[in-house]
Design an enzyme around this catalytic site. Sequence first.
Site, PDB file in Angstrom:
ATOM      1  N   CYS A  84       0.824  -1.214   0.000  1.00 39.27           N
ATOM      2  CA  CYS A  84       0.000   0.000   0.000  1.00 39.27           C
ATOM      3  C   CYS A  84       0.857   1.262   0.000  1.00 39.27           C
ATOM      4  O   CYS A  84       0.451   2.295  -0.532  1.00 39.27           O
ATOM      5  CB  CYS A  84      -0.899   0.031   1.238  1.00 39.27           C
TER       6      CYS A  84
ATOM      7  N   ASP B 151      -2.505  -3.578   7.627  1.00 37.17           N
ATOM      8  CA  ASP B 151      -3.600  -4.380   8.157  1.00 37.17           C
ATOM      9  C   ASP B 151      -3.592  -5.791   7.586  1.00 37.17           C
ATOM     10  O   ASP B 151      -3.825  -6.765   8.295  1.00 37.17           O
ATOM     11  CB  ASP B 151      -4.941  -3.712   7.827  1.00 37.17           C
TER      12      ASP B 151
ATOM     13  N   CYS C 222      -2.060   2.823   3.213  1.00 32.79           N
ATOM     14  CA  CYS C 222      -2.836   1.820   3.937  1.00 32.79           C
ATOM     15  C   CYS C 222      -3.927   2.480   4.784  1.00 32.79           C
ATOM     16  O   CYS C 222      -3.927   3.688   5.008  1.00 32.79           O
ATOM     17  CB  CYS C 222      -1.921   0.949   4.794  1.00 32.79           C
ATOM     18  N   ASP C 223      -4.832   1.682   5.272  1.00 31.13           N
ATOM     19  CA  ASP C 223      -6.125   2.133   5.789  1.00 31.13           C
ATOM     20  C   ASP C 223      -6.096   3.323   6.743  1.00 31.13           C
ATOM     21  O   ASP C 223      -6.906   4.236   6.636  1.00 31.13           O
ATOM     22  CB  ASP C 223      -6.816   0.978   6.524  1.00 31.13           C
ATOM     23  N   LYS C 224      -5.200   3.312   7.728  1.00 33.63           N
ATOM     24  CA  LYS C 224      -5.244   4.342   8.773  1.00 33.63           C
ATOM     25  C   LYS C 224      -4.502   5.610   8.379  1.00 33.63           C
ATOM     26  O   LYS C 224      -4.580   6.616   9.089  1.00 33.63           O
ATOM     27  CB  LYS C 224      -4.680   3.798  10.088  1.00 33.63           C
TER      28      LYS C 224
ATOM     29  N   CYS D 107      -5.144  -2.115  -1.160  1.00 30.31           N
ATOM     30  CA  CYS D 107      -6.032  -3.226  -1.510  1.00 30.31           C
ATOM     31  C   CYS D 107      -7.144  -2.775  -2.447  1.00 30.31           C
ATOM     32  O   CYS D 107      -7.795  -1.760  -2.233  1.00 30.31           O
ATOM     33  CB  CYS D 107      -6.598  -3.848  -0.252  1.00 30.31           C
TER      34      CYS D 107
ATOM     35  N   GLU E   8      -9.533  -5.963  13.475  1.00 23.01           N
ATOM     36  CA  GLU E   8     -10.450  -6.321  12.398  1.00 23.01           C
ATOM     37  C   GLU E   8     -10.561  -7.828  12.301  1.00 23.01           C
ATOM     38  O   GLU E   8      -9.564  -8.543  12.425  1.00 23.01           O
ATOM     39  CB  GLU E   8      -9.959  -5.752  11.066  1.00 23.01           C
TER      40      GLU E   8
ATOM     41  N   SER F 251     -12.777  -5.634   8.579  1.00 19.12           N
ATOM     42  CA  SER F 251     -12.048  -5.103   7.438  1.00 19.12           C
ATOM     43  C   SER F 251     -13.032  -4.588   6.407  1.00 19.12           C
ATOM     44  O   SER F 251     -14.178  -5.050   6.317  1.00 19.12           O
ATOM     45  CB  SER F 251     -11.188  -6.203   6.816  1.00 19.12           C
TER      46      SER F 251
END
Length: 561
Positions: free
Chosen positions: A50, A82, A123-125, A195, A447, A473
């Site tokens: 990511c 993650d 990435c996600d955060k 992702c 998650e 997730s």
Amino acid sequence: MPENLRSQAITQGVQRSPNRAMLRAVGFQDADFTKPIVGVASAHSTITPCNMGIAPLAIQAEEGIRAAGGMPQMFGTITISDGISMGTEGMKYSLVSRDVIADSIETACTGQSMDGVIAIGGCDKNMPGAMIAMARMNIPAIFVYGGTIKPGHLDGQDLTVVSSFEAVGQYSAGRINEAMLYAVERSACPGAGSCGGMYTANTMSSAFEAMGMSLMYSSTMSAVDPEKAENTALAGKVLVEAIRNQILPRDIITRKSIENAISVIMAVGGSTNAVLHFLAIAHSAGVPWTIDDFETIRERVPVLCDLKPSGRYVATDLHRAGGIPQVMKMLLAHGLLHGDCLTITGETIAERLKDIPEEPRADQDVIRPWDRPMYATGHLAILKGNLATEGSVAKITGVKNPKITGPARVFESEEECLDAILANKINPGDVLVIRYEGPKGGPGMREMLAPTSAIIGAGLGDSVGLITDGRFSGGTYGMVVGHVAPEAFVGGTIALVQEGDEITIDAPARLLQLNVTEEELEKRRAAWKPPAPRYTKGVLAKYAKLVSSSSLGAVTDLGLG
């Protein structure tokens, strides 16, 4: 008004000669001390695909800033993958990293008196962490998404990392052999980028574009395509203009713009994590916003896009079909978007969308026409009941039967539950309960992609329910309910559930109910004792002490002011 409104504190006057001496060492010349100093917050890391492509983007941002007359100063911030930490103790640090990222950006920008900041994340955060900092500091800011991964391919099928998680469940259930398991693993993630489905990273990047804090079309670009670098350089130039015009995050992040962001999240079928993150972003921006506001928007916005995890397509397909601007224009045309909201360019949403058609192109089916949506109403439902008096979050798309009543199968951790699924100990009709995984109890709200994917892989996705005070997730789908609040660690009803109790999940009725009498619950509540904290020092212990309920965004600065 000087362009270096904040940084003149370290560049002007005789007493700042030592400060300037330090700045000269990093490339400042005499003429540069009146220019705005612009932070470039780079989340580059080779920890995860990511973020592995962000370093060259940060250089592009620097070039764009210089070309527009600013002085860039690059600094780093962290990320947690993650996908790699999923299912392990390390996943407890994922949500924690959101606040570490926010704090680190605030620390660098404020400590160095920067005039503005461009944050680049993957990435996600990275996204919510950066936006929390931007809203908190309220200095001119823009977010650049590092870009999405392209899909993997196997036997004519598009793959994402979730395909690999689901393959574990398929293998354990005897539905595929070991060779296929490893074939999926080798093909799922072909290179750089976050992702690929409408999971949390793509959800949050799309939402920031809709909110006006990122440039249009930027949220669905591939990480490896040339347009991503070009767009990043442009973002640097736009930011310098925003500094000159003092366009501030809180001018952009308003109740109306958050409504726009959530409307787009509903339309694209985005991640449940958006609920948690936008509660936190609104808190940092001082915008009144509650968990019930998500339900209000869900009821009026259709799901327009056929995207993974429950649909067919990935973010790069959405980009080719017209991207987030096409979705926004459809919502605007039907009165579901506030066109008067300001964007970082200084233009309104309506002005930015004026040349986009009101209906999607006929040669694609990623974005459905308005009269033929995937679902008539949104997919992120807020469920309440005696099991979640503060609320819980369910993703109700891709579910054949959004109602289930069945016996509770109680697990005190994610690992216990996954072991039971993989050992084929779960039966159709069961309602799995994973508790003590909340913000304080985990701590960190892990998650549950590993158990939910194993359920799907085992063919139980339409016959088994799962509830947790942890998270899911963005790749999760099925009859699952997360963010159950109050959480078990603080004595929420989820802590009182016993094996075999009857639980009802009723998404149409917005109900999450433990079918036990109030008298019995009071007996259990009187006998319940809070468990000892799992950590007594270090970052997780500090987080558990500070973090709020998930129904308030799991923020760490509630009630401090």
